[in-house]
Motif scaffolding. Sequence first.
Motif, PDB file in Angstrom:
ATOM      1  N   GLY A  42       0.827  -1.205   0.000  1.00 25.87           N
ATOM      2  CA  GLY A  42       0.000   0.000   0.000  1.00 25.87           C
ATOM      3  C   GLY A  42       0.859   1.251   0.000  1.00 25.87           C
ATOM      4  N   GLY A  43       1.887   1.255   0.826  1.00 27.62           N
ATOM      5  CA  GLY A  43       2.824   2.389   0.822  1.00 27.62           C
ATOM      6  C   GLY A  43       3.531   2.522  -0.508  1.00 27.62           C
ATOM      7  N   TYR A  44       3.941   1.382  -1.060  1.00 26.54           N
ATOM      8  CA  TYR A  44       4.608   1.387  -2.367  1.00 26.54           C
ATOM      9  C   TYR A  44       3.651   1.887  -3.449  1.00 26.54           C
ATOM     10  CZ  TYR A  44       7.087  -0.312  -6.465  1.00 26.54           C
ATOM     11  OH  TYR A  44       7.706  -0.391  -7.674  1.00 26.54           O
ATOM     12  N   SER A  45       2.398   1.460  -3.397  1.00 21.77           N
ATOM     13  CA  SER A  45       1.404   1.895  -4.380  1.00 21.77           C
ATOM     14  C   SER A  45       1.153   3.399  -4.286  1.00 21.77           C
ATOM     15  CB  SER A  45       0.090   1.134  -4.190  1.00 21.77           C
ATOM     16  OG  SER A  45       0.271  -0.229  -4.484  1.00 21.77           O
ATOM     17  N   ILE A  46       1.118   3.923  -3.075  1.00 18.70           N
ATOM     18  CA  ILE A  46       0.960   5.366  -2.902  1.00 18.70           C
ATOM     19  C   ILE A  46       2.132   6.097  -3.554  1.00 18.70           C
ATOM     20  CG2 ILE A  46       0.962   7.245  -1.195  1.00 18.70           C
ATOM     21  CD1 ILE A  46      -0.706   5.343   0.606  1.00 18.70           C
ATOM     22  N   LEU A  47       3.327   5.568  -3.386  1.00 19.31           N
ATOM     23  CA  LEU A  47       4.515   6.161  -4.005  1.00 19.31           C
ATOM     24  C   LEU A  47       4.415   6.139  -5.525  1.00 19.31           C
ATOM     25  CD1 LEU A  47       7.397   7.294  -3.390  1.00 19.31           C
ATOM     26  CD2 LEU A  47       8.198   4.945  -3.643  1.00 19.31           C
ATOM     27  N   ILE A  48       4.033   5.012  -6.102  1.00 13.17           N
ATOM     28  CA  ILE A  48       3.905   4.891  -7.565  1.00 13.17           C
ATOM     29  C   ILE A  48       2.794   5.808  -8.073  1.00 13.17           C
ATOM     30  CG2 ILE A  48       3.327   3.322  -9.465  1.00 13.17           C
ATOM     31  CD1 ILE A  48       6.156   2.973  -8.282  1.00 13.17           C
ATOM     32  N   GLY A  49       1.666   5.855  -7.383  1.00  9.84           N
ATOM     33  CA  GLY A  49       0.576   6.754  -7.768  1.00  9.84           C
ATOM     34  C   GLY A  49       1.009   8.210  -7.744  1.00  9.84           C
ATOM     35  N   THR A  50       1.808   8.566  -6.741  1.00 15.96           N
ATOM     36  CA  THR A  50       2.341   9.931  -6.655  1.00 15.96           C
ATOM     37  C   THR A  50       3.258  10.213  -7.837  1.00 15.96           C
ATOM     38  OG1 THR A  50       2.208   9.825  -4.240  1.00 15.96           O
ATOM     39  CG2 THR A  50       3.596  11.546  -5.185  1.00 15.96           C
ATOM     40  N   PHE A  51       4.100   9.252  -8.193  1.00 17.18           N
ATOM     41  CA  PHE A  51       4.976   9.430  -9.360  1.00 17.18           C
ATOM     42  C   PHE A  51       4.158   9.640 -10.636  1.00 17.18           C
ATOM     43  CE2 PHE A  51       8.703   6.879  -7.395  1.00 17.18           C
ATOM     44  CZ  PHE A  51       9.132   8.009  -6.720  1.00 17.18           C
ATOM     45  N   LEU A  52       3.069   8.905 -10.789  1.00 14.22           N
ATOM     46  CA  LEU A  52       2.227   9.058 -11.978  1.00 14.22           C
ATOM     47  C   LEU A  52       1.588  10.442 -12.026  1.00 14.22           C
ATOM     48  CD1 LEU A  52       0.533   5.545 -12.133  1.00 14.22           C
ATOM     49  CD2 LEU A  52       2.285   6.443 -13.659  1.00 14.22           C
ATOM     50  N   ILE A  53       1.122  10.926 -10.889  1.00 14.60           N
ATOM     51  CA  ILE A  53       0.527  12.273 -10.851  1.00 14.60           C
ATOM     52  C   ILE A  53       1.591  13.330 -11.123  1.00 14.60           C
ATOM     53  CG2 ILE A  53      -0.547  13.974  -9.318  1.00 14.60           C
ATOM     54  CD1 ILE A  53      -2.156  11.650  -8.104  1.00 14.60           C
ATOM     55  N   TYR A 108      -5.282   7.615 -13.230  1.00 16.85           N
ATOM     56  CA  TYR A 108      -4.756   6.308 -12.823  1.00 16.85           C
ATOM     57  C   TYR A 108      -3.953   6.436 -11.530  1.00 16.85           C
ATOM     58  CZ  TYR A 108      -2.334   1.818 -13.180  1.00 16.85           C
ATOM     59  OH  TYR A 108      -1.835   0.578 -12.922  1.00 16.85           O
ATOM     60  N   GLY A 109      -3.132   7.469 -11.424  1.00 17.00           N
ATOM     61  CA  GLY A 109      -2.380   7.703 -10.189  1.00 17.00           C
ATOM     62  C   GLY A 109      -3.303   7.954  -9.015  1.00 17.00           C
ATOM     63  N   ALA A 110      -4.352   8.757  -9.243  1.00 12.06           N
ATOM     64  CA  ALA A 110      -5.315   9.034  -8.173  1.00 12.06           C
ATOM     65  C   ALA A 110      -6.063   7.766  -7.771  1.00 12.06           C
ATOM     66  CB  ALA A 110      -6.293  10.116  -8.622  1.00 12.06           C
ATOM     67  N   ALA A 111      -6.388   6.920  -8.741  1.00  8.86           N
ATOM     68  CA  ALA A 111      -7.088   5.657  -8.434  1.00  8.86           C
ATOM     69  C   ALA A 111      -6.193   4.740  -7.606  1.00  8.86           C
ATOM     70  CB  ALA A 111      -7.512   4.963  -9.729  1.00  8.86           C
ATOM     71  N   ILE A 112      -4.918   4.668  -7.946  1.00 15.17           N
ATOM     72  CA  ILE A 112      -3.987   3.825  -7.188  1.00 15.17           C
ATOM     73  C   ILE A 112      -3.863   4.324  -5.756  1.00 15.17           C
ATOM     74  CG2 ILE A 112      -1.548   3.173  -6.963  1.00 15.17           C
ATOM     75  CD1 ILE A 112      -1.447   3.063 -10.032  1.00 15.17           C
ATOM     76  N   ILE A 113      -3.696   5.639  -5.593  1.00 12.82           N
ATOM     77  CA  ILE A 113      -3.552   6.211  -4.243  1.00 12.82           C
ATOM     78  C   ILE A 113      -4.822   6.001  -3.433  1.00 12.82           C
ATOM     79  CG2 ILE A 113      -3.303   8.378  -2.971  1.00 12.82           C
ATOM     80  CD1 ILE A 113      -1.401   9.299  -5.231  1.00 12.82           C
ATOM     81  N   THR A 114      -5.976   6.277  -4.033  1.00 11.19           N
ATOM     82  CA  THR A 114      -7.248   6.104  -3.320  1.00 11.19           C
ATOM     83  C   THR A 114      -7.460   4.647  -2.930  1.00 11.19           C
ATOM     84  OG1 THR A 114      -8.164   7.960  -4.575  1.00 11.19           O
ATOM     85  CG2 THR A 114      -9.728   6.535  -3.440  1.00 11.19           C
TER      86      THR A 114
END
Length: 177
Positions: free
Chosen positions: A81-92, A142-148
């Motif tokens: 989950g932490g890793y996904s938040i990081l990847i989502g942030t990178f996408l945004i 997509y980044g927002a969906a991953i973070i959410t």
Amino acid sequence: MSFRFKLFKGLTGTTLFITGFFLLMNFTSMLMGAFGQGLISIFMFGGVFIHSILSAYLQRSLQEPGFTLKENTPGGIRIMGGYSILIGTFLIIGAVAISVYKDLYVKELSAQMSDEQIRQLESMKGLMDKVITGMQIFLFLYGAAIITNALLSLSFLKQWKKREEDKNIDIDLDLDA
């Protein structure tokens, strides 16, 4: 079923589908010779894919009280989950960077093209702007969906943990009586 849980299920399915598609594309690109780039992308999207699978198990456990999670699943949800938040942030950040450096992006893209392709690119400038805008919107959503999805999974993991602790307390009280 609450709206948050329905959103959690929908986002998990969406991220699982899109990320699975990206992973399949990257495996294919690795077979075609782009090994380094494919490996980096697989590493990047693999964590999001694993998080989505673990989230699906969490959802099943919350819906079916008889279904128990493996011992390492809650820790995996936290880490991925932490890793996904990081990847989502990178996408945004990527979506914002494309917006800020749009002209430089087109210039760099045209540097990789032949003269004939550059003439075609100039004649299709409006189309190119639409493609870049579409890419920005996709990356942002997509980044927002991953973070959410990651934040919802962490929230529902707390609820699951609380339910498991309450169940254990009830069992202990029954044993003492």
